[in-house]
Design a protein around this motif. Structure first.
Motif, PDB file in Angstrom:
ATOM      1  N   GLY A 107      34.160  51.759  36.903  1.00 50.13           N
ATOM      2  CA  GLY A 107      33.956  50.361  36.561  1.00 50.13           C
ATOM      3  C   GLY A 107      32.733  49.718  37.167  1.00 50.13           C
ATOM      4  N   VAL A 108      32.070  50.393  38.085  1.00 47.47           N
ATOM      5  CA  VAL A 108      30.894  49.790  38.711  1.00 47.47           C
ATOM      6  C   VAL A 108      29.695  49.907  37.771  1.00 47.47           C
ATOM      7  CG1 VAL A 108      30.061  51.860  39.922  1.00 47.47           C
ATOM      8  CG2 VAL A 108      29.616  49.591  40.878  1.00 47.47           C
ATOM      9  N   SER A 109      28.932  48.826  37.678  1.00 47.44           N
ATOM     10  CA  SER A 109      27.729  48.850  36.848  1.00 47.44           C
ATOM     11  C   SER A 109      26.557  49.338  37.692  1.00 47.44           C
ATOM     12  CB  SER A 109      27.435  47.452  36.320  1.00 47.44           C
ATOM     13  OG  SER A 109      27.146  46.570  37.382  1.00 47.44           O
ATOM     14  N   GLU A 110      25.506  49.775  37.003  1.00 46.58           N
ATOM     15  CA  GLU A 110      24.310  50.208  37.735  1.00 46.58           C
ATOM     16  C   GLU A 110      23.806  49.109  38.646  1.00 46.58           C
ATOM     17  OE1 GLU A 110      21.349  51.460  34.995  1.00 46.58           O
ATOM     18  OE2 GLU A 110      22.289  53.406  34.625  1.00 46.58           O
ATOM     19  N   LYS A 111      23.792  47.914  38.089  1.00 40.44           N
ATOM     20  CA  LYS A 111      23.274  46.786  38.845  1.00 40.44           C
ATOM     21  C   LYS A 111      24.033  46.567  40.151  1.00 40.44           C
ATOM     22  CE  LYS A 111      22.881  41.776  38.591  1.00 40.44           C
ATOM     23  NZ  LYS A 111      22.998  40.585  37.724  1.00 40.44           N
ATOM     24  N   MET A 112      25.350  46.537  40.051  1.00 44.07           N
ATOM     25  CA  MET A 112      26.136  46.239  41.239  1.00 44.07           C
ATOM     26  C   MET A 112      26.112  47.387  42.237  1.00 44.07           C
ATOM     27  SD  MET A 112      26.724  43.271  40.843  1.00 44.07           S
ATOM     28  CE  MET A 112      27.474  43.133  42.460  1.00 44.07           C
ATOM     29  N   LEU A 113      26.060  48.610  41.725  1.00 44.04           N
ATOM     30  CA  LEU A 113      25.977  49.748  42.639  1.00 44.04           C
ATOM     31  C   LEU A 113      24.666  49.709  43.414  1.00 44.04           C
ATOM     32  CD1 LEU A 113      27.087  52.299  43.818  1.00 44.04           C
ATOM     33  CD2 LEU A 113      26.184  53.574  41.854  1.00 44.04           C
ATOM     34  N   ALA A 114      23.578  49.466  42.696  1.00 40.14           N
ATOM     35  CA  ALA A 114      22.276  49.392  43.359  1.00 40.14           C
ATOM     36  C   ALA A 114      22.251  48.255  44.373  1.00 40.14           C
ATOM     37  CB  ALA A 114      21.178  49.193  42.316  1.00 40.14           C
ATOM     38  N   GLN A 115      22.780  47.120  43.978  1.00 42.71           N
ATOM     39  CA  GLN A 115      22.778  45.956  44.861  1.00 42.71           C
ATOM     40  C   GLN A 115      23.615  46.211  46.113  1.00 42.71           C
ATOM     41  OE1 GLN A 115      24.671  41.685  44.087  1.00 42.71           O
ATOM     42  NE2 GLN A 115      22.936  42.066  42.770  1.00 42.71           N
ATOM     43  N   THR A 116      24.772  46.808  45.898  1.00 42.26           N
ATOM     44  CA  THR A 116      25.652  47.112  47.025  1.00 42.26           C
ATOM     45  C   THR A 116      24.999  48.107  47.975  1.00 42.26           C
ATOM     46  OG1 THR A 116      27.594  46.734  45.639  1.00 42.26           O
ATOM     47  CG2 THR A 116      27.927  47.973  47.660  1.00 42.26           C
ATOM     48  N   LEU A 117      24.394  49.130  47.406  1.00 43.28           N
ATOM     49  CA  LEU A 117      23.737  50.132  48.241  1.00 43.28           C
ATOM     50  C   LEU A 117      22.586  49.526  49.041  1.00 43.28           C
ATOM     51  CD1 LEU A 117      23.738  53.164  45.782  1.00 43.28           C
ATOM     52  CD2 LEU A 117      24.859  53.073  48.026  1.00 43.28           C
ATOM     53  N   MET A 132      42.117  65.304  45.094  1.00 39.14           N
ATOM     54  CA  MET A 132      40.702  65.119  45.435  1.00 39.14           C
ATOM     55  C   MET A 132      40.018  64.211  44.428  1.00 39.14           C
ATOM     56  SD  MET A 132      38.568  65.710  47.744  1.00 39.14           S
ATOM     57  CE  MET A 132      38.739  67.233  48.695  1.00 39.14           C
ATOM     58  N   SER A 133      40.254  64.508  43.146  1.00 41.00           N
ATOM     59  CA  SER A 133      39.698  63.614  42.140  1.00 41.00           C
ATOM     60  C   SER A 133      40.637  62.425  41.946  1.00 41.00           C
ATOM     61  CB  SER A 133      39.506  64.369  40.830  1.00 41.00           C
ATOM     62  OG  SER A 133      40.745  64.860  40.367  1.00 41.00           O
ATOM     63  N   THR A 134      40.286  61.623  40.962  1.00 44.21           N
ATOM     64  CA  THR A 134      41.030  60.384  40.756  1.00 44.21           C
ATOM     65  C   THR A 134      42.494  60.632  40.418  1.00 44.21           C
ATOM     66  OG1 THR A 134      39.044  59.305  39.966  1.00 44.21           O
ATOM     67  CG2 THR A 134      41.113  58.287  39.411  1.00 44.21           C
ATOM     68  N   GLN A 135      43.368  59.956  41.139  1.00 43.59           N
ATOM     69  CA  GLN A 135      44.796  60.076  40.898  1.00 43.59           C
ATOM     70  C   GLN A 135      45.366  58.710  40.522  1.00 43.59           C
ATOM     71  OE1 GLN A 135      46.284  61.493  44.581  1.00 43.59           O
ATOM     72  NE2 GLN A 135      45.163  63.425  44.504  1.00 43.59           N
ATOM     73  N   PRO A 136      46.525  58.712  39.928  1.00 41.97           N
ATOM     74  CA  PRO A 136      47.175  57.441  39.617  1.00 41.97           C
ATOM     75  C   PRO A 136      47.378  56.627  40.899  1.00 41.97           C
ATOM     76  CG  PRO A 136      48.318  59.261  38.560  1.00 41.97           C
ATOM     77  CD  PRO A 136      47.305  59.856  39.483  1.00 41.97           C
ATOM     78  N   GLY A 137      47.006  55.373  40.858  1.00 38.22           N
ATOM     79  CA  GLY A 137      47.159  54.534  42.039  1.00 38.22           C
ATOM     80  C   GLY A 137      45.970  54.605  42.970  1.00 38.22           C
ATOM     81  N   ASP A 138      45.065  55.498  42.679  1.00 39.80           N
ATOM     82  CA  ASP A 138      43.858  55.650  43.478  1.00 39.80           C
ATOM     83  C   ASP A 138      42.976  54.403  43.362  1.00 39.80           C
ATOM     84  OD1 ASP A 138      41.464  56.409  44.617  1.00 39.80           O
ATOM     85  OD2 ASP A 138      41.584  58.453  43.845  1.00 39.80           O
ATOM     86  N   VAL A 139      42.427  53.968  44.480  1.00 36.19           N
ATOM     87  CA  VAL A 139      41.576  52.783  44.428  1.00 36.19           C
ATOM     88  C   VAL A 139      40.297  53.008  43.656  1.00 36.19           C
ATOM     89  CG1 VAL A 139      42.319  51.557  46.478  1.00 36.19           C
ATOM     90  CG2 VAL A 139      40.684  53.440  46.678  1.00 36.19           C
ATOM     91  N   PHE A 140      39.907  54.251  43.488  1.00 34.60           N
ATOM     92  CA  PHE A 140      38.646  54.522  42.807  1.00 34.60           C
ATOM     93  C   PHE A 140      38.740  54.331  41.306  1.00 34.60           C
ATOM     94  CE2 PHE A 140      37.935  56.892  46.774  1.00 34.60           C
ATOM     95  CZ  PHE A 140      36.775  56.259  47.164  1.00 34.60           C
ATOM     96  N   SER A 141      39.942  54.296  40.789  1.00 35.20           N
ATOM     97  CA  SER A 141      40.091  54.043  39.366  1.00 35.20           C
ATOM     98  C   SER A 141      40.437  52.570  39.145  1.00 35.20           C
ATOM     99  CB  SER A 141      41.192  54.934  38.780  1.00 35.20           C
ATOM    100  OG  SER A 141      42.423  54.668  39.397  1.00 35.20           O
ATOM    101  N   SER A 142      39.761  51.972  38.188  1.00 35.74           N
ATOM    102  CA  SER A 142      40.026  50.572  37.886  1.00 35.74           C
ATOM    103  C   SER A 142      41.350  50.461  37.152  1.00 35.74           C
ATOM    104  CB  SER A 142      38.894  50.002  37.041  1.00 35.74           C
ATOM    105  OG  SER A 142      38.692  50.774  35.890  1.00 35.74           O
TER     106      SER A 142
END
Lengths: 116, 116
Positions: A50-60, B1-11
């Motif tokens: 869900g992160v956009s290029e813009k926000m990722l770059a800005q955050t980094l 290791m990769s995205t799992q249900p409930g994982d914060v990395f998945s929107s």
DNA sequence: CAGTATCCGTTGCGATACTG
DNA sequence: CAGTATCGCAACGGATACTG
């Protein structure tokens, strides 16, 4: 006990600014992703849904300016840019990972407690 | 290791929502303030420099809905409303306090590392 | 690949006024 | 005291297009 210089409870103190950077929408996820090892820009994009290029770059850029992330450019073609946690960033991420783990593992309890 | 249900990395996963609530601008400060013990609305306003009534109320409602904060009304005149951490909120705040302590104590290092 | 630039709708959030 | 309601601007942030 009451407000002291540098205390997060007082506004206009540096700590408040850093806190806002670190707890911003994407910074937590970027730092946690980098906690497993250095990553390249596009890998981070794929990892953080869900992160956009813009926000990722800005955050980094913000995290780099605060000294939590180190940006390394390999002089190849095409250029390979790698991001990794600094020592300070690694210390920081210990706390964030603890937070993420808590939320992830206790999500059922949280949702059970949720009203309305 | 990769995205799992409930994982914060998945929107679109509950954990992402809770993470956003918890790391919102004022929630961290509210939770940390309550970590020292129950507080009333106006005491929180005074404690947290810069927060408006609106944002404090909104933050408290969100944290209450997520089950981190408990709201108690004493049937007096004028009404006395007290906020305190739930058990779950207390667990959560352990992690947040660690984060705040880190930022506060390491602020000199962070500012020293800061570029531009 | 690793970004930057621009547009532009949505939301955050402070200020103010009002309520029980 | 402990809020709620409304307004309005500024910042956030996503989509798209462009660059070295």
């Amino acid at each position: 006990m009451s407000t002291q210089p540098g205390d997060v409870f007082s506004s206009h103190c540096g700590s408040r600014t850093v806190l806002d950077h670190v707890t911003s929408k994407w910074a937590v996820l970027v730092l946690s992703a980098l906690d497993r090892g250095p990553m390249r820009f596009s890998a981070l994009r794929r990892r953080i849904d869900g992160v956009s290029e813009k926000m990722l770059a800005q955050t980094l850029r913000t995290l780099e300016a605060d000294g939590f992330v180190v940006r390394e450019v390999a002089p190849t073609t095409p250029p390979q840019v790698t991001y990794r946690l600094s020592w300070l960033g690694a210390e920081l991420t210990v706390h964030l990972s603890g937070l993420l783990d808590f939320i992830t593992t206790r999500l059922p309890d949280i949702q059970a407690a949720r009203r309305a």
